[in-house]
Design an enzyme around this catalytic site. Sequence first.
Site, PDB file in Angstrom:
ATOM      1  N   CYS A 132     -26.255  16.421  18.884  1.00 24.04           N
ATOM      2  CA  CYS A 132     -25.264  15.898  17.939  1.00 24.04           C
ATOM      3  C   CYS A 132     -24.456  14.803  18.624  1.00 24.04           C
ATOM      4  O   CYS A 132     -23.795  15.037  19.621  1.00 24.04           O
ATOM      5  CB  CYS A 132     -24.337  17.025  17.484  1.00 24.04           C
ATOM      6  SG  CYS A 132     -23.009  16.474  16.404  1.00 24.04           S
ATOM      7  N   GLU A 134     -32.050  22.102  14.420  1.00 21.39           N
ATOM      8  CA  GLU A 134     -31.186  23.078  15.085  1.00 21.39           C
ATOM      9  C   GLU A 134     -30.094  22.350  15.844  1.00 21.39           C
ATOM     10  O   GLU A 134     -30.336  21.276  16.399  1.00 21.39           O
ATOM     11  CB  GLU A 134     -32.044  23.934  16.027  1.00 21.39           C
ATOM     12  CG  GLU A 134     -31.273  24.963  16.835  1.00 21.39           C
ATOM     13  CD  GLU A 134     -30.939  24.488  18.228  1.00 21.39           C
ATOM     14  OE1 GLU A 134     -30.103  25.125  18.887  1.00 21.39           O
ATOM     15  OE2 GLU A 134     -31.498  23.457  18.673  1.00 21.39           O
ATOM     16  N   ARG A 189     -24.915  34.328  20.884  1.00 21.41           N
ATOM     17  CA  ARG A 189     -25.134  32.884  20.712  1.00 21.41           C
ATOM     18  C   ARG A 189     -25.121  32.561  19.226  1.00 21.41           C
ATOM     19  O   ARG A 189     -25.709  33.287  18.413  1.00 21.41           O
ATOM     20  CB  ARG A 189     -26.481  32.499  21.328  1.00 21.41           C
ATOM     21  CG  ARG A 189     -26.716  31.005  21.499  1.00 21.41           C
ATOM     22  CD  ARG A 189     -28.093  30.758  22.098  1.00 21.41           C
ATOM     23  NE  ARG A 189     -28.220  29.428  22.658  1.00 21.41           N
ATOM     24  CZ  ARG A 189     -27.976  29.114  23.919  1.00 21.41           C
ATOM     25  NH1 ARG A 189     -27.581  30.066  24.759  1.00 21.41           N
ATOM     26  NH2 ARG A 189     -28.117  27.883  24.359  1.00 21.41           N
ATOM     27  N   ARG A 211     -25.914  29.371  16.460  1.00 19.45           N
ATOM     28  CA  ARG A 211     -26.480  28.035  16.301  1.00 19.45           C
ATOM     29  C   ARG A 211     -26.571  27.693  14.812  1.00 19.45           C
ATOM     30  O   ARG A 211     -26.773  28.565  13.968  1.00 19.45           O
ATOM     31  CB  ARG A 211     -27.877  27.952  16.920  1.00 19.45           C
ATOM     32  CG  ARG A 211     -27.933  28.276  18.380  1.00 19.45           C
ATOM     33  CD  ARG A 211     -27.180  27.294  19.248  1.00 19.45           C
ATOM     34  NE  ARG A 211     -27.885  26.028  19.408  1.00 19.45           N
ATOM     35  CZ  ARG A 211     -27.470  25.061  20.227  1.00 19.45           C
ATOM     36  NH1 ARG A 211     -26.376  25.226  20.930  1.00 19.45           N
ATOM     37  NH2 ARG A 211     -28.164  23.944  20.342  1.00 19.45           N
TER      38      ARG A 211
END
Length: 433
Positions: free
Chosen positions: A143, A181, A226, A228
């Site tokens: 990103c 992702e 985690r 995502r």
Amino acid sequence: MSKQIITDALLADILSVSRSTVEKWKIKGKIKPSKNGQYCLENLQHFEPIKSMINSQWEKQQNINPLRKYQSIELFAGAGGLAIGLEKAGFGAIALNEIDKDSCKTLRLNRPNWNVIEKDISKVNFANYSSYDIDLLSGGFPCQAFSYAGNKLGFEDVRGTLFFEFARAIKELKPKVFLGENVKGLLNHDQGKTLATIKTVIAELGYVLIEPKVLKAIFYRVPQKRERLFLIGIRKDLFKYTNFIWPDPFFRIMTLKDALKKGDLYDQDCPPSLGQNYPNKKQKIMEMIPPGGCWIDLPEDLKREYMGKSYFLGGGKTGIARRLSFDLPSLTLTCSPAQKQTERCHPQQTRPLTIREYARIQTFPDDWHFTGSISSQYRQIGNAVPVNLAWALGNQLVAVLNQIENRVEHINKRVNIAENSGQMNLFDFYSTV
């Protein structure tokens, strides 16, 4: 299925709340622990995440089989976490692109038959794969901040970013489905402008974007907290034949014990491997931290000395001097287990997690080996998509492609009937399907 018993700490992880919030709920009577202070999961179904775990269709979804070998191309492939999961779901990789030389060596070492393209993605000519009928394009594009100087906020305005290269691959390959992702921070990046631009570009390319969703790895047989963000797009001409469903959660939460000891995840204890060490000063500090604890558990004088100016800043900073617990999922793995802000200390031994322990927490198989320096191997693993999370998503993508495949077969049969009967010309036929 036997009744599942969970602790305060695990309940907090499942519901994404603090342990102090769980304590407040107990005081208010919103939750009622048993005499030993624990909870039966079945008694907590008024919480939606727990209801989803209990009513999960996990096993049914895991048994989805592809109607044929679906072809995929993966970008930003890294060390292969996403690729392994998709392979287990039934995808055959036509090509994988990655710029990092150690990651490419890792991919080739473990899958000599994979076509690994080691180069800058901007130099990849996707026209070389235009003859393939690509079912899935996948990849975790980094990103970056976008420039909003352009007026249309479309495809041309994201030039110079790695998302543009991902979008270029979509435009040139025209896959049936794509999977993107990213970090969950993309949802609100630049006050939501970045995601809004991405949505505009995807629509411009001729795809319907399923509303992006943050998935918590702990719900998908991954012993790690985690999170995502996933973006799934389906080509507009095929979307009407599909019904994508996000994967259901597994019926229990995997902990660090599941990762490092013989059990449901692995058929043996974690094998020995190389790893980093603490300097002497940090070693003495970490020896004082109990399982599940952090710098807060140090004596007051050592807290101030170890934390320095950070001692007076706000926030819990609970990742600092953190020792993991066998009874809980691991904190999110970073690119190094020994840095001051991101310590990931073994629950019993006073040392950072090893390479193999890192890999297990990301649910890599034990026979998947990594290349490069120790630091490079940690980085490759820390940046990966957990394999089991990728597998769960892959199964649902296979389900969508099966829906498309069934519809195409149905149309072809009707075409044959129409042609053989001579009762309908093909122009009229296609206007009815």
